[in-house]
Design a protein around this motif. Structure first.
Motif, PDB file in Angstrom:
ATOM      1  N   PHE A 178     128.139  47.585 -78.462  1.00 18.16           N
ATOM      2  CA  PHE A 178     127.309  48.323 -79.405  1.00 18.16           C
ATOM      3  C   PHE A 178     125.855  47.861 -79.448  1.00 18.16           C
ATOM      4  CE2 PHE A 178     125.331  49.305 -83.450  1.00 18.16           C
ATOM      5  CZ  PHE A 178     125.426  50.695 -83.406  1.00 18.16           C
ATOM      6  N   VAL A 179     125.596  46.576 -79.321  1.00 23.15           N
ATOM      7  CA  VAL A 179     124.206  46.103 -79.373  1.00 23.15           C
ATOM      8  C   VAL A 179     123.399  46.734 -78.243  1.00 23.15           C
ATOM      9  CG1 VAL A 179     122.697  44.089 -79.321  1.00 23.15           C
ATOM     10  CG2 VAL A 179     124.895  43.954 -80.495  1.00 23.15           C
ATOM     11  N   VAL A 180     123.985  46.778 -77.057  1.00 22.92           N
ATOM     12  CA  VAL A 180     123.309  47.415 -75.922  1.00 22.92           C
ATOM     13  C   VAL A 180     123.188  48.915 -76.145  1.00 22.92           C
ATOM     14  CG1 VAL A 180     123.497  47.955 -73.454  1.00 22.92           C
ATOM     15  CG2 VAL A 180     123.973  45.635 -74.279  1.00 22.92           C
ATOM     16  N   THR A 181     124.259  49.547 -76.611  1.00 20.73           N
ATOM     17  CA  THR A 181     124.216  50.987 -76.882  1.00 20.73           C
ATOM     18  C   THR A 181     123.119  51.322 -77.892  1.00 20.73           C
ATOM     19  OG1 THR A 181     126.553  51.339 -76.373  1.00 20.73           O
ATOM     20  CG2 THR A 181     125.525  52.917 -77.867  1.00 20.73           C
ATOM     21  N   ALA A 182     122.994  50.513 -78.949  1.00 24.36           N
ATOM     22  CA  ALA A 182     121.967  50.759 -79.957  1.00 24.36           C
ATOM     23  C   ALA A 182     120.575  50.633 -79.369  1.00 24.36           C
ATOM     24  CB  ALA A 182     122.139  49.786 -81.120  1.00 24.36           C
ATOM     25  N   ASN A 183     120.361  49.647 -78.519  1.00 23.08           N
ATOM     26  CA  ASN A 183     119.034  49.470 -77.935  1.00 23.08           C
ATOM     27  C   ASN A 183     118.694  50.564 -76.927  1.00 23.08           C
ATOM     28  OD1 ASN A 183     117.541  47.046 -78.956  1.00 23.08           O
ATOM     29  ND2 ASN A 183     119.530  46.098 -78.556  1.00 23.08           N
ATOM     30  N   LYS A 184     119.681  51.031 -76.190  1.00 29.83           N
ATOM     31  CA  LYS A 184     119.436  52.178 -75.306  1.00 29.83           C
ATOM     32  C   LYS A 184     119.109  53.422 -76.128  1.00 29.83           C
ATOM     33  CE  LYS A 184     122.183  50.793 -71.262  1.00 29.83           C
ATOM     34  NZ  LYS A 184     123.312  51.165 -70.376  1.00 29.83           N
ATOM     35  N   THR A 185     119.834  53.602 -77.224  1.00 32.80           N
ATOM     36  CA  THR A 185     119.563  54.743 -78.108  1.00 32.80           C
ATOM     37  C   THR A 185     118.159  54.644 -78.688  1.00 32.80           C
ATOM     38  OG1 THR A 185     121.917  54.892 -78.662  1.00 32.80           O
ATOM     39  CG2 THR A 185     120.367  55.978 -80.162  1.00 32.80           C
ATOM     40  N   ARG A 186     117.730  53.445 -79.019  1.00 33.37           N
ATOM     41  CA  ARG A 186     116.374  53.231 -79.541  1.00 33.37           C
ATOM     42  C   ARG A 186     115.318  53.653 -78.512  1.00 33.37           C
ATOM     43  NH1 ARG A 186     115.052  47.583 -82.722  1.00 33.37           N
ATOM     44  NH2 ARG A 186     112.954  48.101 -83.496  1.00 33.37           N
ATOM     45  N   LEU A 187     115.572  53.380 -77.240  1.00 33.05           N
ATOM     46  CA  LEU A 187     114.663  53.813 -76.177  1.00 33.05           C
ATOM     47  C   LEU A 187     114.644  55.336 -76.066  1.00 33.05           C
ATOM     48  CD1 LEU A 187     115.561  51.212 -73.378  1.00 33.05           C
ATOM     49  CD2 LEU A 187     113.576  51.175 -74.882  1.00 33.05           C
ATOM     50  N   VAL A 188     115.811  55.950 -76.198  1.00 39.57           N
ATOM     51  CA  VAL A 188     115.888  57.415 -76.158  1.00 39.57           C
ATOM     52  C   VAL A 188     115.093  58.014 -77.317  1.00 39.57           C
ATOM     53  CG1 VAL A 188     117.436  59.395 -76.390  1.00 39.57           C
ATOM     54  CG2 VAL A 188     118.083  57.471 -74.926  1.00 39.57           C
ATOM     55  N   HIS A 189     115.242  57.457 -78.495  1.00 42.65           N
ATOM     56  CA  HIS A 189     114.492  57.949 -79.654  1.00 42.65           C
ATOM     57  C   HIS A 189     112.988  57.868 -79.408  1.00 42.65           C
ATOM     58  CE1 HIS A 189     117.964  57.218 -82.765  1.00 42.65           C
ATOM     59  NE2 HIS A 189     118.187  58.244 -81.967  1.00 42.65           N
ATOM     60  N   ALA A 190     112.548  56.766 -78.806  1.00 45.96           N
ATOM     61  CA  ALA A 190     111.122  56.607 -78.525  1.00 45.96           C
ATOM     62  C   ALA A 190     110.643  57.682 -77.553  1.00 45.96           C
ATOM     63  CB  ALA A 190     110.857  55.211 -77.956  1.00 45.96           C
ATOM     64  N   ALA A 191     111.462  57.992 -76.556  1.00 47.26           N
ATOM     65  CA  ALA A 191     111.089  59.037 -75.601  1.00 47.26           C
ATOM     66  C   ALA A 191     110.995  60.390 -76.288  1.00 47.26           C
ATOM     67  CB  ALA A 191     112.101  59.088 -74.459  1.00 47.26           C
ATOM     68  N   VAL A 192     111.958  60.692 -77.144  1.00 55.68           N
ATOM     69  CA  VAL A 192     111.948  61.971 -77.863  1.00 55.68           C
ATOM     70  C   VAL A 192     110.708  62.075 -78.749  1.00 55.68           C
ATOM     71  CG1 VAL A 192     113.157  63.360 -79.598  1.00 55.68           C
ATOM     72  CG2 VAL A 192     114.446  62.251 -77.752  1.00 55.68           C
ATOM     73  N   ARG A 193     110.327  60.969 -79.377  1.00 56.24           N
ATOM     74  CA  ARG A 193     109.127  60.992 -80.215  1.00 56.24           C
ATOM     75  C   ARG A 193     107.867  61.285 -79.403  1.00 56.24           C
ATOM     76  NH1 ARG A 193     111.987  57.003 -83.476  1.00 56.24           N
ATOM     77  NH2 ARG A 193     111.429  55.357 -82.022  1.00 56.24           N
ATOM     78  N   HIS A 194     107.865  60.889 -78.150  1.00 51.08           N
ATOM     79  CA  HIS A 194     106.711  61.146 -77.286  1.00 51.08           C
ATOM     80  C   HIS A 194     106.732  62.562 -76.717  1.00 51.08           C
ATOM     81  CE1 HIS A 194     103.314  60.013 -74.815  1.00 51.08           C
ATOM     82  NE2 HIS A 194     103.960  60.331 -73.694  1.00 51.08           N
ATOM     83  N   LEU A 195     107.927  63.066 -76.447  1.00 50.03           N
ATOM     84  CA  LEU A 195     108.051  64.342 -75.742  1.00 50.03           C
ATOM     85  C   LEU A 195     108.063  65.553 -76.669  1.00 50.03           C
ATOM     86  CD1 LEU A 195     110.798  63.262 -73.173  1.00 50.03           C
ATOM     87  CD2 LEU A 195     108.408  63.773 -72.615  1.00 50.03           C
ATOM     88  N   LEU A 196     108.803  65.479 -77.772  1.00 50.08           N
ATOM     89  CA  LEU A 196     108.992  66.669 -78.610  1.00 50.08           C
ATOM     90  C   LEU A 196     107.696  67.255 -79.170  1.00 50.08           C
ATOM     91  CD1 LEU A 196     112.186  66.646 -80.858  1.00 50.08           C
ATOM     92  CD2 LEU A 196     111.515  68.259 -79.079  1.00 50.08           C
ATOM     93  N   PRO A 197     106.723  66.433 -79.582  1.00 51.42           N
ATOM     94  CA  PRO A 197     105.485  67.035 -80.092  1.00 51.42           C
ATOM     95  C   PRO A 197     104.762  67.912 -79.081  1.00 51.42           C
ATOM     96  CG  PRO A 197     105.662  64.758 -80.828  1.00 51.42           C
ATOM     97  CD  PRO A 197     106.762  64.974 -79.821  1.00 51.42           C
ATOM     98  N   ARG A 198     105.145  67.841 -77.811  1.00 48.69           N
ATOM     99  CA  ARG A 198     104.548  68.702 -76.792  1.00 48.69           C
ATOM    100  C   ARG A 198     105.174  70.095 -76.772  1.00 48.69           C
ATOM    101  NH1 ARG A 198     104.519  64.493 -71.596  1.00 48.69           N
ATOM    102  NH2 ARG A 198     103.263  62.833 -72.580  1.00 48.69           N
ATOM    103  N   SER A 199     106.274  70.259 -77.503  1.00 41.49           N
ATOM    104  CA  SER A 199     106.988  71.543 -77.503  1.00 41.49           C
ATOM    105  C   SER A 199     106.453  72.445 -78.601  1.00 41.49           C
ATOM    106  CB  SER A 199     108.493  71.307 -77.729  1.00 41.49           C
ATOM    107  OG  SER A 199     109.131  72.515 -78.087  1.00 41.49           O
ATOM    108  N   PRO A 200     105.876  73.580 -78.266  1.00 42.19           N
ATOM    109  CA  PRO A 200     105.418  74.504 -79.315  1.00 42.19           C
ATOM    110  C   PRO A 200     106.567  75.071 -80.134  1.00 42.19           C
ATOM    111  CG  PRO A 200     105.241  75.516 -77.135  1.00 42.19           C
ATOM    112  CD  PRO A 200     105.572  74.068 -76.914  1.00 42.19           C
ATOM    113  N   HIS A 201     107.751  75.205 -79.518  1.00 41.83           N
ATOM    114  CA  HIS A 201     108.914  75.717 -80.254  1.00 41.83           C
ATOM    115  C   HIS A 201     109.350  74.722 -81.331  1.00 41.83           C
ATOM    116  CE1 HIS A 201     109.484  79.089 -77.518  1.00 41.83           C
ATOM    117  NE2 HIS A 201     109.288  78.255 -76.511  1.00 41.83           N
ATOM    118  N   TRP A 202     109.390  73.429 -80.973  1.00 39.03           N
ATOM    119  CA  TRP A 202     109.750  72.424 -81.967  1.00 39.03           C
ATOM    120  C   TRP A 202     108.698  72.370 -83.064  1.00 39.03           C
ATOM    121  CZ3 TRP A 202     107.223  67.866 -83.440  1.00 39.03           C
ATOM    122  CH2 TRP A 202     107.941  67.073 -84.346  1.00 39.03           C
ATOM    123  N   ARG A 203     107.441  72.408 -82.715  1.00 40.53           N
ATOM    124  CA  ARG A 203     106.386  72.345 -83.729  1.00 40.53           C
ATOM    125  C   ARG A 203     106.464  73.542 -84.675  1.00 40.53           C
ATOM    126  NH1 ARG A 203     103.030  71.159 -79.281  1.00 40.53           N
ATOM    127  NH2 ARG A 203     101.954  73.154 -79.550  1.00 40.53           N
TER     128      ARG A 203
END
Length: 399
Positions: A178-203
């Protein structure tokens, strides 16, 4: 989408077993877990250090190489893989451990509690929290317009991996994951925070500028840990005070590992209930994206041999979440199945817990249903091995 009426909010809160919204005070407005006070708003707190790292990896095209390197990093005791950029390796070395306040005795008791109550936990995580996520507007729109929303079978498998790894007996031990899974998930969240604001549909579908704040993660926690705890009480599942405390501690450690600041983390179930009533129940609402996600998730669930009809599945979702949410998601009614669930599920629990001396009618139907739902935590019904969690490099293709 118009907001819920006060009466609707209160009735839905009662249906979900949460504290009344009226007078609820968020935990961070009182003394904090670490003993200090804060006026910081969790909806304006993200995960700055990892966000900067992952944004740089995405912009420089290094994510595929990082994903490849991380394939071998699975167990908590595994060394960090070779081939990671130095700054990412230094960050992971710092966070890939339990917080200083983690109580290993409580975590082991939580693991044993998960083992003893896994029947109900799988049902509540899968058909309760999983479907509830589709009526949490920010979460539903973020999932739908991110890369994961385009392949819900894969995303569901990864989500189940998170729940399965957390529920495992060895979750926080060196042999656990779980510790590794949580840290990988944290990296995924960071990527989503960088990528999603580029989507006009999400905005267009969302008022926030950056997704997955500490506040959003707290909302998700309440749709999982707090909701499940309340349902176990409502279903009269026997739990000792130590069990309940250990289950909360497990979730406190889990959301810390996901980057939530300690001052925002509820210290008691009473604080969690109050926080949930303020930040979760009032925001529940259907969205076009959420309806589509619910349809896909229930469709995936129905593909597993549940031993029941789709009407039974729909009615169990209504039983766990409320008819109001079932109506939002336009789940067709099956009144015969609803009547069977209302009488059969409490009897099933009572018999399993040794509170009913005679096996109730329909026991094997519920038992088969539970086993099938539990298998969804085992890599979408195919394997108990780890599902690779990878950092996305783009949003949903049409986003």
């Amino acid at each position: 989408m118009s907001s819920l009426s006060r009466r609707s909010i209160l009735s839905l809160g009662a249906a979900l077993g949460l504290a009344s919204v009226a007078g609820a005070v968020p935990a961070w407005a009182r003394s904090a877990a670490a003993g200090t006070s804060t006026a910081t708003d969790p909806w304006w707190v993200w995960d700055d250090a990892v966000d900067r790292l992952v944004a740089a990896l995405l912009d420089s095209g290094q994510v595929p190489a990082v994903n490849s390197a991380m394939r071998s990093w699975v167990n908590n005791s595994d060394p960090l893989p070779d081939g990671l950029p130095a700054d990412l390796a230094a960050y992971l070395q710092q966070v890939n451990q339990l917080p200083s306040w983690a109580d290993r005795t409580k975590l082991r008791l939580a693991a044993d509690f998960n083992r003893r109550k896994d029947t109900y936990l799988f049902m509540l995580y899968g058909l309760g929290s999983g479907i509830m996520s589709t009526v949490i507007p920010r979460e539903a729109t973020a999932v739908y317009w991110s890369a994961g929303g385009a392949n819900m079978k894969d995303r569901a498998a990864k989500t189940f991996t998170f729940g399965y790894d957390l529920s495992e007996v060895s979750a926080f031990e060196p042999t656990g994951q779980f510790v590794v899974t949580a840290n990988k998930t944290r990296l995924v969240h960071a990527a989503v925070r960088h990528l999603l604001p580029r989507s006009p549909h999400w905005r267009a579908a969302n008022e926030e500028q950056i997704p997955i704040s500490n506040g959003d993660i707290l909302v998700t926690f309440h749709s999982l840990g707090t909701f499940v705890h309340r349902k176990l009480l409502e279903w009269h599942v026997p739990m000792s005070a130590a069990d309940e405390d250990a289950f909360l501690h497990m979730w406190q450690v889990a959301i810390h590992l996901l980057g939530v600041r300690d001052e925002f983390i509820p210290r008691t179930w009473a604080e969690a209930d109050a926080q949930s009533a303020q930040v979760l129940t009032p925001i529940l609402n259907p969205t076009p994206e959420g309806k589509e996600l619910a349809k896909e998730l229930l469709g995936l669930t129905a593909q597993v041999d549940l031993g029941v009809t789709r009407g039974f599945l729909n009615e169990f979702v209504r039983y766990v979440l409320s008819n109001e949410i079932g109506d939002w998601l336009e789940l067709p009614r099956d009144y015969a199945a609803a009547a069977l669930i209302r009488t059969g599920w409490p009897a099933y629990i009572a018999f399993r817990e040794g509170l009913l001396p005679v096996m109730p009618a329909g026991f094997y139907l519920f038992d088969q249903f539970v086993r099938a739902i539990a298998m969804l935590f085992l890599n979408n019904g195919t394997s108990p091995t780890s599902t690779p969690i990878t950092i996305p490099t783009a949003n949903r293709p049409e986003a």
